[in-house]
Design an enzyme around this catalytic site. Structure first.
Site, short mmCIF file in Angstrom:
data_model
loop_
_atom_site.label_atom_id
_atom_site.label_comp_id
_atom_site.label_asym_id
_atom_site.label_seq_id
_atom_site.Cartn_x
_atom_site.Cartn_y
_atom_site.Cartn_z
N PHE A 119 -17.94 -46.19 110.85
CA PHE A 119 -19.05 -45.30 110.50
C PHE A 119 -18.55 -44.24 109.53
O PHE A 119 -17.35 -43.95 109.49
CB PHE A 119 -19.63 -44.65 111.76
CG PHE A 119 -21.10 -44.86 111.91
CD1 PHE A 119 -21.60 -46.09 112.31
CD2 PHE A 119 -22.01 -43.84 111.66
CE1 PHE A 119 -22.97 -46.29 112.45
CE2 PHE A 119 -23.38 -44.03 111.80
CZ PHE A 119 -23.85 -45.26 112.19
N GLN A 240 -29.26 -31.97 107.00
CA GLN A 240 -28.66 -33.21 106.51
C GLN A 240 -29.69 -34.14 105.89
O GLN A 240 -30.72 -34.43 106.50
CB GLN A 240 -27.97 -33.94 107.66
CG GLN A 240 -27.34 -35.26 107.23
CD GLN A 240 -26.39 -35.79 108.28
OE1 GLN A 240 -26.81 -36.44 109.23
NE2 GLN A 240 -25.12 -35.49 108.14
N HIS A 242 -30.05 -37.82 104.96
CA HIS A 242 -29.40 -39.11 105.22
C HIS A 242 -29.47 -39.94 103.95
O HIS A 242 -30.53 -40.01 103.32
CB HIS A 242 -30.11 -39.83 106.37
CG HIS A 242 -29.32 -40.96 106.93
ND1 HIS A 242 -29.10 -42.13 106.22
CD2 HIS A 242 -28.66 -41.11 108.11
CE1 HIS A 242 -28.36 -42.95 106.96
NE2 HIS A 242 -28.08 -42.35 108.10
N LEU A 252 -35.59 -44.57 108.58
CA LEU A 252 -34.12 -44.60 108.55
C LEU A 252 -33.55 -46.01 108.50
O LEU A 252 -34.00 -46.91 109.20
CB LEU A 252 -33.59 -43.89 109.81
CG LEU A 252 -32.07 -43.91 110.02
CD1 LEU A 252 -31.37 -43.04 109.00
CD2 LEU A 252 -31.74 -43.43 111.42
N GLU A 255 -26.43 -45.95 108.86
CA GLU A 255 -25.16 -46.00 108.18
C GLU A 255 -24.34 -47.20 108.67
O GLU A 255 -23.40 -47.65 108.02
CB GLU A 255 -24.43 -44.70 108.55
CG GLU A 255 -23.27 -44.30 107.73
CD GLU A 255 -22.89 -42.86 108.09
OE1 GLU A 255 -23.47 -41.94 107.50
OE2 GLU A 255 -22.03 -42.67 108.96
N ARG A 286 -21.99 -38.12 105.02
CA ARG A 286 -23.36 -38.28 104.53
C ARG A 286 -23.70 -37.32 103.39
O ARG A 286 -24.40 -37.69 102.45
CB ARG A 286 -24.35 -38.07 105.68
CG ARG A 286 -24.33 -39.24 106.63
CD ARG A 286 -25.25 -39.02 107.79
NE ARG A 286 -25.19 -40.18 108.67
CZ ARG A 286 -25.73 -40.22 109.88
NH1 ARG A 286 -26.36 -39.17 110.35
NH2 ARG A 286 -25.64 -41.31 110.60
N HIS A 353 -33.04 -35.57 107.49
CA HIS A 353 -32.71 -36.35 108.68
C HIS A 353 -32.31 -35.51 109.89
O HIS A 353 -32.77 -35.77 110.99
CB HIS A 353 -31.57 -37.30 108.32
CG HIS A 353 -31.11 -38.18 109.44
ND1 HIS A 353 -31.94 -39.06 110.07
CD2 HIS A 353 -29.91 -38.32 110.04
CE1 HIS A 353 -31.27 -39.71 111.02
NE2 HIS A 353 -30.04 -39.27 111.03
N ARG A 398 -23.04 -33.04 109.74
CA ARG A 398 -22.75 -33.84 110.94
C ARG A 398 -22.26 -35.22 110.54
O ARG A 398 -22.79 -35.83 109.61
CB ARG A 398 -24.00 -33.98 111.79
CG ARG A 398 -23.81 -34.92 112.97
CD ARG A 398 -24.98 -34.93 113.90
NE ARG A 398 -26.18 -35.56 113.39
CZ ARG A 398 -26.33 -36.89 113.24
NH1 ARG A 398 -25.35 -37.72 113.53
NH2 ARG A 398 -27.47 -37.38 112.77
#
Lengths: 587, 231
Positions: A119, A240, A242, A252, A255, A286, A353, A398
């Protein structure tokens, strides 16, 4: 108007991952807990989390919590509090095993252990190579987690108040929190829930933007209630975006697609992330990937007739991997992008996001605010966990999979803290006489207001201002104008009108009340962003392109009353290990 | 586009009625939910549940042109006009498109929808093979939207006695989990003329499930397990 009152040991507001993890521990400990949720618990937005939960189990590649901690500190652009980050990363394996014991249907490896995938931003050996740290149930990890926690709460006989909306926090003259007022949506009745501990687990507020991956219910209710009760909101400028929201629909795309080997391409078919993050490439943080995408689009290398998006390519993974590891993505792609990802790339664009900021807490979930003796004094009786809280483990950005982890670790820890605090404090303080004054006034205004703009109109105006003035890249003139415009929208929001004045399941009223909360979040975000003159994590200023640790290594605190900003230091000292020193952030 | 929507507000209406709406939009890529929300902008008294708008939370289940489904993942362009929207059948209506799901969740809770394993938990994960885990595919993905159960005639006749396809799918989700130790109790719990055996394989549930799950197959597997433990 007389309103009824009920008394509990604990009131939990919100039944997503963190609220239900906390409720489970407290129900099992024998406390009298009421869990309020606007929606049936399994409809909470945790359900939409896809990729996984970060924990250094080392089931596939060597891993340890200290590497995870390093990645999280670096990912946060050094704004995260290192005591809380150490606490979270150390506890990660334990809370994941616990979840497995609760029945979570994790995917498995050939040896029967939990499947883990790579990730973004999760690396081995202090940033060297990608590590497989994301514990996954296909690409439905949030759904599996939320249902598992609900199931355990059914077993523990947790008392849910389903389709109840909390309206306002009750604080007495000492500033102590004594519960909430809430409305039962089905009947429109208002009730006081008096409690020795109040835990907010109300989730995010992505609906302040027009293009958002978030559910309609993500309206920042906890933040609105806290702000109206005089609690500051921390680090709200850090929102954030995304990298991979479906172009147009905003839904969404995890990732985990890039974790499984997918990558982004521009108009020329170039895998452009190689230029921006030579080592981690598409698995950089991100904020880094979203800025790279926005730059590609801005510089004319975007895709489509308008050149306003890029493409996420995963057809090379093969139909089998896609159906097996990414079945939900396949479904979303077919439905919302009309693309079979085994055949063609998915059009994507950075999409609002996750809110890194929130209600300030320490790593025990206790809400802390400046009061008499310092910037982090515990607000008695008040706790917050999950996306609505700012612990801060995510700092300025994050990492993927750290949010589900955050829910479990701090949900459990806040419950432990509440159990301990209540043992010392067996008697509830009396309610102040004006306990329900504010929410009743808000409701009375909606009942009597005859003229004005609709909630939808004002909501659209707010979302438009946020989207246009506070996006991936932020410009000084747009921010200054944004502060002015969002202030004007806030005034309009105080004069909205709903035509439907009825009691029973009046969703027009619910949406009007939600707008009050959204506006608090939008104001906090815009003001905090306009004030922070540096670029860090999710906050990228065109006029201040670099991080400035001399002036800005500090948390913002926005106070709704007076639209005032204050700051407090970052906790750079971990619990047991050495601090990670400040470094330039390269992926 | 033309819509006919079921309206009922118990405070003001003696009886439910159908209200016509005309919306000037281009269906394009839009989902049904987008259109309903545009209607709601004109008439804020129209009530419905909604949340994730991507088909994972299960809030906006309703009866769309006679068939249960989720408004957020139903393509507007594929619907015949006038688009007729009604609440899920077989459950009491609270208001407009909002139904009272108490009975549905009561049945779900009745199957003890949680893993039972009384061994002391190990320090790490309980192991499960890839093939054993694959048994849970097609089961754990249920979003509890209620489309299947409220499309089932057996549930309409006996909502208090027949568990219904959603609950039975989850019953099998735990029966199929190699980590679960309550197989006998779970089967005992369904050994009854109504709870399981009112399923007559009409397969409406399979037909309407927005997640393409197959409760009928799960029910058949439970019946199999019942038979096997007798012989």
């Amino acid at each position: 108007m007389t309103i009824s009152k009920r008394t509990f040991d604990v009131v939990v507001v919100g039944a997503g991952g963190s609220g239900m993890r906390a409720a489970l521990a407290m129900s099992e400990a024998g406390l009298k807990v009421a869990v309020l949720s606007k929606v049936f618990p399994t409809r909470s937005h945790t359900v939409a989390a896809q990729g996984g939960i970060a924990a250094s189990l080392g089931n596939v590649t060597e891993d340890n919590w200290h590497w995870h901690m390093y990645d999280t500190v670096k990912g946060s652009d050094y704004l995260g509090d290192q005591d809380a980050i150490e606490f979270m990363c150390r506890a990660a394996p334990e809370v994941v095993y616990e979840l497995e014991h609760f029945g979570m249907p994790f995917d498995r490896l050939d040896n029967g252990k939990i499947y883990q995938r790579p990730f973004g931003g999760h690396m081995q050996d202090y940033g060297k190579n990608p590590v497989q740290r994301a514990c996954a149930a296909a690409d439905r990890t949030g759904h599996a987690l939320l249902h598992t926690l609900y199931q355990q709460n059914v077993k523990a006989n947790t008392n849910f108040f389903v389709e109840w909306m909390a309206l306002d926090l009750i604080r007495d003259e000492d500033g102590d929190v004594l519960g909430v007022t809430a409305m039962e949506i089905e009947t429109g009745e208002v009730m006081i829930l008096h409690a020795r501990a109040t835990l907010f687990a109300t989730g995010g507020a992505g609906r302040i933007f027009s293009a958002s991956t978030n559910a309609y219910i993500n309206t920042g209710d906890g933040l609105g209630m806290a702000a109206r009760a005089g609690i500051p909101l921390e680090d709200m400028e850090f929102f954030q975006f995304h990298p991979t929201g479906v172009y147009g629909a905003g839904v969404l795309i995890t990732e985990g697609v890039r974790g499984e080997g997918g990558y982004l391409v521009n108009r020329d078919g170039e895998r452009f992330m190689q230029r921006y993050a030579p080592n981690a490439k598409d698995l950089a943080s991100r904020d880094v990937v979203s800025r790279a995408m926005a730059t590609e689009i801005k510089e004319g290398r975007g895709c489509g007739p308008r050149g306003d998006h890029v493409l996420l390519k995963l057809d090379h993974l093969g139909d089998d991997v896609i159906r097996h590891r990414l079945p939900g993505i396949r479904e979303i792609s077919l439905k919302f992008a009309h693309v079979d990802p085994a055949q063609a790339p998915i059009p994507v664009v950075p999409t609002a996001h996750y809110m890194m900021g929130g209600i300030p807490t320490n790593y025990h979930g206790q809400v802390v605010a400046p009061y008499k003796t310092g910037p982090e004094e515990v607000v008695q009786g008040f706790y917050a966990v999950g996306e609505c809280a700012c612990v801060s483990v995510h700092g300025a950005n994050r990492l993927g999979c750290n949010s589900l982890l955050d829910l479990l670790v701090f949900g459990r820890e806040a419950a432990r803290q509440i159990i301990e605090d209540l043992a010392r404090n067996p008697h509830p303080k009396p309610l102040p006489p004006d306990a329900a004054e504010r929410p009743l006034a808000r409701l009375a205004r909606l009942d009597t207001q005859k003229e004005g703009e609709s909630v939808a109109e004002v909501g659209d105006a707010m979302r438009h201002v946020m989207q246009a003035h506070c996006g991936v890249f932020r410009f000084p003139d747009l921010l200054a104008e944004g502060v002015k415009q969002i202030g004007e929208v806030a005034v309009r929001a105080r004069n909205t009108v709903i035509k439907d004045k009825s009691r029973i399941f009046n969703t027009a009223r619910v949406e009007a009340l939600e707008l009050d909360n959204l506006i608090e979040v939008a104001q906090a975000t815009m003001h905090s962003a306009a004030a922070r003159e540096e670029s860090r994590g999710g906050h990228a200023r065109d006029d201040f392109p670099l991080r400035d640790d001399v002036k800005w290594l500090k948390h913002s605190l926005y106070f709704s009353a007076g639209e005032r900003l204050d700051y407090k230091p970052v906790r750079l000292k971990p619990l047991t290990v050495e601090s990670f020193p400040l470094k330039a952030r390269v992926y | 586009m033309k819509f006919r929507i079921y309206r009922y507000n118990p405070e003001t209406d003696d009886a439910p009625y159908m209200q016509d709406y005309d919306l000037s939009i281009d269906a394009g890529d839009k989902m049904l939910l987008d259109a309903i929300l545009l209607i709601k902008e004109q008439d804020d008294s129209l009530s419905l549940r909604k949340s994730c708008r991507e088909g994972v939370c299960g809030s906006d289940a309703m009866n769309i042109n006679g068939r249960n489904g989720l408004a957020c993942i139903t393509q507007l362009s594929e619907l015949k006009q006038p688009i007729e929207l009604r609440p899920l059948p077989g459950l009491p209506v609270i208001r407009d498109l909002v139904v009272d799901m108490t009975q549905f969740f009561k049945q779900y809770h009745s199957i003890k929808p949680y893993l039972v394993n009384n061994d002391p938990p190990p320090e790490t994960e309980r192991l499960q093979s890839v093939t054993a885990r694959a048994e849970l595919d097609g089961l754990y993905e249920c979003i509890l939207c209620g489309c299947c159960t409220t499309a089932c005639p057996s549930f309409w006749w006996n909502p208090d006695k027949f568990v219904g396809p959603a609950g039975l799918l989850q019953a099998y989700r735990f029966l199929a989990d190699t980590r679960d130790q309550a197989t006998a109790e779970r089967l005992d719990n369904l050994e009854d003329p109504y709870r399981l055996f009112r399923c007559h394989s009409i397969m409406n549930c399979v037909d309407v499930c927005p997640k393409e799950l197959n409760p009928t197959r799960a029910i058949a597997k439970i019946k199999d397990m019942m038979v096997k433990r007798i012989v």
